[in-house]
Design a protein around this motif. Structure first.
Motif, PDB file in Angstrom:
ATOM      1  N   MET A   1      36.943  15.712  91.555  1.00 48.09           N
ATOM      2  CA  MET A   1      36.321  15.505  90.247  1.00 48.09           C
ATOM      3  C   MET A   1      35.994  16.855  89.612  1.00 48.09           C
ATOM      4  O   MET A   1      35.508  17.756  90.284  1.00 48.09           O
ATOM      5  N   ARG A   2      36.266  16.961  88.323  1.00 46.60           N
ATOM      6  CA  ARG A   2      35.899  18.156  87.594  1.00 46.60           C
ATOM      7  C   ARG A   2      34.374  18.240  87.494  1.00 46.60           C
ATOM      8  O   ARG A   2      33.713  17.279  87.086  1.00 46.60           O
ATOM      9  N   HIS A   3      33.787  19.367  87.911  1.00 42.50           N
ATOM     10  CA  HIS A   3      32.342  19.568  87.885  1.00 42.50           C
ATOM     11  C   HIS A   3      31.599  18.457  88.627  1.00 42.50           C
ATOM     12  O   HIS A   3      30.523  18.024  88.210  1.00 42.50           O
ATOM     13  N   GLY A   4      32.167  18.029  89.745  1.00 46.02           N
ATOM     14  CA  GLY A   4      31.579  16.937  90.505  1.00 46.02           C
ATOM     15  C   GLY A   4      30.170  17.229  90.996  1.00 46.02           C
ATOM     16  O   GLY A   4      29.357  16.313  91.129  1.00 46.02           O
ATOM     17  N   GLU A   5      29.862  18.490  91.298  1.00 45.01           N
ATOM     18  CA  GLU A   5      28.517  18.813  91.804  1.00 45.01           C
ATOM     19  C   GLU A   5      27.446  18.587  90.753  1.00 45.01           C
ATOM     20  O   GLU A   5      26.258  18.558  91.070  1.00 45.01           O
ATOM     21  N   PHE A   6      27.863  18.400  89.484  1.00 45.90           N
ATOM     22  CA  PHE A   6      26.919  18.110  88.411  1.00 45.90           C
ATOM     23  C   PHE A   6      27.036  16.669  87.911  1.00 45.90           C
ATOM     24  O   PHE A   6      26.086  16.128  87.357  1.00 45.90           O
ATOM     25  N   GLU A   7      28.229  16.059  88.115  1.00 48.74           N
ATOM     26  CA  GLU A   7      28.509  14.756  87.525  1.00 48.74           C
ATOM     27  C   GLU A   7      28.439  13.584  88.503  1.00 48.74           C
ATOM     28  O   GLU A   7      28.210  12.450  88.100  1.00 48.74           O
ATOM     29  N   ASP A   8      28.649  13.847  89.796  1.00 48.81           N
ATOM     30  CA  ASP A   8      28.639  12.788  90.803  1.00 48.81           C
ATOM     31  C   ASP A   8      27.260  12.757  91.472  1.00 48.81           C
ATOM     32  O   ASP A   8      26.841  13.760  92.055  1.00 48.81           O
ATOM     33  N   PRO A   9      26.539  11.641  91.406  1.00 45.15           N
ATOM     34  CA  PRO A   9      25.189  11.591  91.984  1.00 45.15           C
ATOM     35  C   PRO A   9      25.133  12.015  93.449  1.00 45.15           C
ATOM     36  O   PRO A   9      24.156  12.640  93.881  1.00 45.15           O
ATOM     37  N   ARG A  10      26.170  11.704  94.237  1.00 40.30           N
ATOM     38  CA  ARG A  10      26.165  12.106  95.645  1.00 40.30           C
ATOM     39  C   ARG A  10      26.227  13.625  95.777  1.00 40.30           C
ATOM     40  O   ARG A  10      25.531  14.219  96.610  1.00 40.30           O
ATOM     41  N   LEU A  11      27.036  14.263  94.946  1.00 38.17           N
ATOM     42  CA  LEU A  11      27.167  15.721  95.015  1.00 38.17           C
ATOM     43  C   LEU A  11      26.001  16.420  94.331  1.00 38.17           C
ATOM     44  O   LEU A  11      25.666  17.553  94.688  1.00 38.17           O
ATOM     45  N   VAL A  12      25.375  15.763  93.375  1.00 34.02           N
ATOM     46  CA  VAL A  12      24.160  16.325  92.774  1.00 34.02           C
ATOM     47  C   VAL A  12      23.084  16.480  93.846  1.00 34.02           C
ATOM     48  O   VAL A  12      22.367  17.493  93.882  1.00 34.02           O
ATOM     49  N   THR A  13      22.985  15.500  94.738  1.00 36.37           N
ATOM     50  CA  THR A  13      22.015  15.589  95.835  1.00 36.37           C
ATOM     51  C   THR A  13      22.339  16.769  96.748  1.00 36.37           C
ATOM     52  O   THR A  13      21.436  17.496  97.186  1.00 36.37           O
ATOM     53  N   VAL A  14      23.616  16.988  97.012  1.00 37.35           N
ATOM     54  CA  VAL A  14      24.029  18.127  97.837  1.00 37.35           C
ATOM     55  C   VAL A  14      23.691  19.437  97.128  1.00 37.35           C
ATOM     56  O   VAL A  14      23.158  20.374  97.728  1.00 37.35           O
ATOM     57  N   SER A 181      39.758  29.856  88.940  1.00 35.94           N
ATOM     58  CA  SER A 181      39.585  28.430  89.202  1.00 35.94           C
ATOM     59  C   SER A 181      39.391  28.220  90.702  1.00 35.94           C
ATOM     60  O   SER A 181      39.954  28.954  91.521  1.00 35.94           O
ATOM     61  N   PHE A 182      38.599  27.221  91.061  1.00 39.70           N
ATOM     62  CA  PHE A 182      38.278  26.990  92.464  1.00 39.70           C
ATOM     63  C   PHE A 182      37.894  25.533  92.671  1.00 39.70           C
ATOM     64  O   PHE A 182      37.676  24.780  91.705  1.00 39.70           O
ATOM     65  N   VAL A 183      37.802  25.162  93.943  1.00 41.93           N
ATOM     66  CA  VAL A 183      37.352  23.817  94.290  1.00 41.93           C
ATOM     67  C   VAL A 183      36.353  23.920  95.438  1.00 41.93           C
ATOM     68  O   VAL A 183      36.550  24.676  96.384  1.00 41.93           O
ATOM     69  N   HIS A 184      35.234  23.208  95.308  1.00 37.01           N
ATOM     70  CA  HIS A 184      34.283  23.037  96.403  1.00 37.01           C
ATOM     71  C   HIS A 184      34.676  21.760  97.151  1.00 37.01           C
ATOM     72  O   HIS A 184      34.891  20.711  96.534  1.00 37.01           O
ATOM     73  N   ARG A 185      34.731  21.841  98.481  1.00 36.48           N
ATOM     74  CA  ARG A 185      35.040  20.670  99.310  1.00 36.48           C
ATOM     75  C   ARG A 185      33.799  20.294 100.120  1.00 36.48           C
ATOM     76  O   ARG A 185      33.168  21.167 100.719  1.00 36.48           O
ATOM     77  N   TYR A 186      33.481  19.015 100.133  1.00 33.80           N
ATOM     78  CA  TYR A 186      32.312  18.514 100.845  1.00 33.80           C
ATOM     79  C   TYR A 186      32.748  17.382 101.770  1.00 33.80           C
ATOM     80  O   TYR A 186      33.401  16.424 101.320  1.00 33.80           O
ATOM     81  N   VAL A 187      32.375  17.480 103.050  1.00 29.04           N
ATOM     82  CA  VAL A 187      32.689  16.424 104.011  1.00 29.04           C
ATOM     83  C   VAL A 187      31.374  15.842 104.521  1.00 29.04           C
ATOM     84  O   VAL A 187      30.556  16.552 105.128  1.00 29.04           O
ATOM     85  N   PHE A 188      31.179  14.544 104.275  1.00 29.63           N
ATOM     86  CA  PHE A 188      29.954  13.851 104.670  1.00 29.63           C
ATOM     87  C   PHE A 188      30.061  13.390 106.130  1.00 29.63           C
ATOM     88  O   PHE A 188      31.148  13.360 106.714  1.00 29.63           O
ATOM     89  N   PRO A 189      28.922  13.050 106.753  1.00 30.03           N
ATOM     90  CA  PRO A 189      28.930  12.673 108.172  1.00 30.03           C
ATOM     91  C   PRO A 189      29.874  11.522 108.508  1.00 30.03           C
ATOM     92  O   PRO A 189      30.387  11.443 109.636  1.00 30.03           O
ATOM     93  N   GLY A 191      32.759  11.152 107.327  1.00 23.65           N
ATOM     94  CA  GLY A 191      34.134  11.599 107.165  1.00 23.65           C
ATOM     95  C   GLY A 191      34.633  11.608 105.734  1.00 23.65           C
ATOM     96  O   GLY A 191      35.718  12.144 105.452  1.00 23.65           O
ATOM     97  N   GLU A 192      33.859  11.027 104.812  1.00 23.88           N
ATOM     98  CA  GLU A 192      34.284  11.020 103.413  1.00 23.88           C
ATOM     99  C   GLU A 192      34.287  12.443 102.858  1.00 23.88           C
ATOM    100  O   GLU A 192      33.347  13.208 103.064  1.00 23.88           O
ATOM    101  N   GLU A 193      35.362  12.793 102.144  1.00 21.88           N
ATOM    102  CA  GLU A 193      35.461  14.110 101.539  1.00 21.88           C
ATOM    103  C   GLU A 193      35.459  13.980 100.012  1.00 21.88           C
ATOM    104  O   GLU A 193      36.202  13.174  99.450  1.00 21.88           O
ATOM    105  N   LEU A 194      34.589  14.754  99.376  1.00 22.80           N
ATOM    106  CA  LEU A 194      34.515  14.781  97.918  1.00 22.80           C
ATOM    107  C   LEU A 194      34.811  16.196  97.433  1.00 22.80           C
ATOM    108  O   LEU A 194      34.448  17.177  98.086  1.00 22.80           O
ATOM    109  N   LEU A 195      35.450  16.291  96.278  1.00 21.70           N
ATOM    110  CA  LEU A 195      35.846  17.575  95.725  1.00 21.70           C
ATOM    111  C   LEU A 195      35.173  17.802  94.379  1.00 21.70           C
ATOM    112  O   LEU A 195      34.935  16.861  93.614  1.00 21.70           O
ATOM    113  N   SER A 196      34.879  19.060  94.105  1.00 22.00           N
ATOM    114  CA  SER A 196      34.330  19.454  92.807  1.00 22.00           C
ATOM    115  C   SER A 196      35.066  20.705  92.353  1.00 22.00           C
ATOM    116  O   SER A 196      34.957  21.761  92.981  1.00 22.00           O
TER     117      SER A 196
END
Length: 245
Positions: A1-14, A181-189, A191-196
């Motif tokens: 997701m573009r700007h997921g760390e700001f737009e996705d509630p799960r990544l906002v918590t991270v 340009s870059f991507v942040h990768r997040y892996v939750f416990p 196993g789900e991986e979300l991208l920003s």
């Protein structure tokens, strides 16, 4: 997701868990405090870490951000009722309404095109009273920070409020002149991986000074670090304090 760390509630918590109060907040808080009881605009306020502190200091604060999920997190925090929260960009700002405007966490670099940056500066000049101050940070391209954004050096574990740990790292996907340009990768416990993903513009000191002058600002200070060091001797930052003419 573009700007997921700001737009996705799960990544906002991270994001909130990964970005506690720091030296950057101390810097902005101190500069704003030089104008007691100011009407303050926090443009790109995110989840409101600094916004809420400025309100607690006795300023009249407005937080503006285009990311609904970030604003929802900000509105849920203690003291949020002291702040006026607005979903939007600089285009929604009223004229002559603020004594100080801040853009923190390198928000200025998310305005990649020259047209977007110029329009935002024009909006900020309109929104500030004559003599009002604009304070923002932008990374010094000479520091080449993006070369340290790789899958090895950027690996980290982020502990969430519920105790779960998220694995995260950053990968640069493209460097074209001063645009990275870059991507942040997040892996939750589980196993789900979300991208920003995001893109930043690294402007030089002359570019920043020229754009501010064109928009009607006079640069008062330009520091290189959070301790107000000279450019090149600090933290690889440009910390700009400018006054609306």
């Amino acid at each position: 997701m573009r700007h997921g760390e700001f737009e996705d509630p799960r990544l906002v918590t991270v994001y909130d868990a990964e970005c506690p109060w720091g030296r950057d907040d101390d810097f902005f808080r101190a500069v704003v405090g030089e104008t007691p009881g100011a009407r303050v605009l926090d443009l790109g306020c995110g989840t409101g870490r600094l916004t809420l502190a400025l309100a607690a200091d006795g300023h009249t604060v407005t937080g503006v951000d285009p990311a609904r999920a970030s604003l929802a997190a900000a509105r849920a925090k203690p003291g949020a009722d002291r702040v006026t929260w607005i979903e939007g960009t600089s285009a929604v700002l009223p004229s002559g309404a603020y004594d100080v405007a801040v853009l923190t966490s390198h928000v200025a670099q998310f305005l990649v095109t020259g047209a977007d940056w110029a329009a935002t500066l024009d909006d900020l000049r309109r929104a500030l009273v004559t003599g009002g101050r604009l304070v923002f940070d932008s990374r010094d391209p000479a520091d080449r920070r993006w070369e340290r954004w790789n899958a090895v050096d950027s690996r980290r574990r982020v502990t969430l409020p519920d105790g779960r740990a998220v694995r995260a790292w950053t990968e640069v996907t493209a460097v074209v002149n001063d645009v990275v340009s870059f991507v942040h990768r997040y892996v939750f416990p589980d196993g789900e991986e979300l991208l920003s993903s995001a893109t930043l513009r690294f402007r030089t000191e002359p570019e920043l000074r020229d754009s501010l002058r064109t928009a009607g600002f006079a640069v008062e200070h330009l520091f290189g670090g959070w301790g107000r060091e000279a450019v090149g001797a600090g933290d690889g930052e440009f910390l700009v304090v400018a006054r609306a003419g």
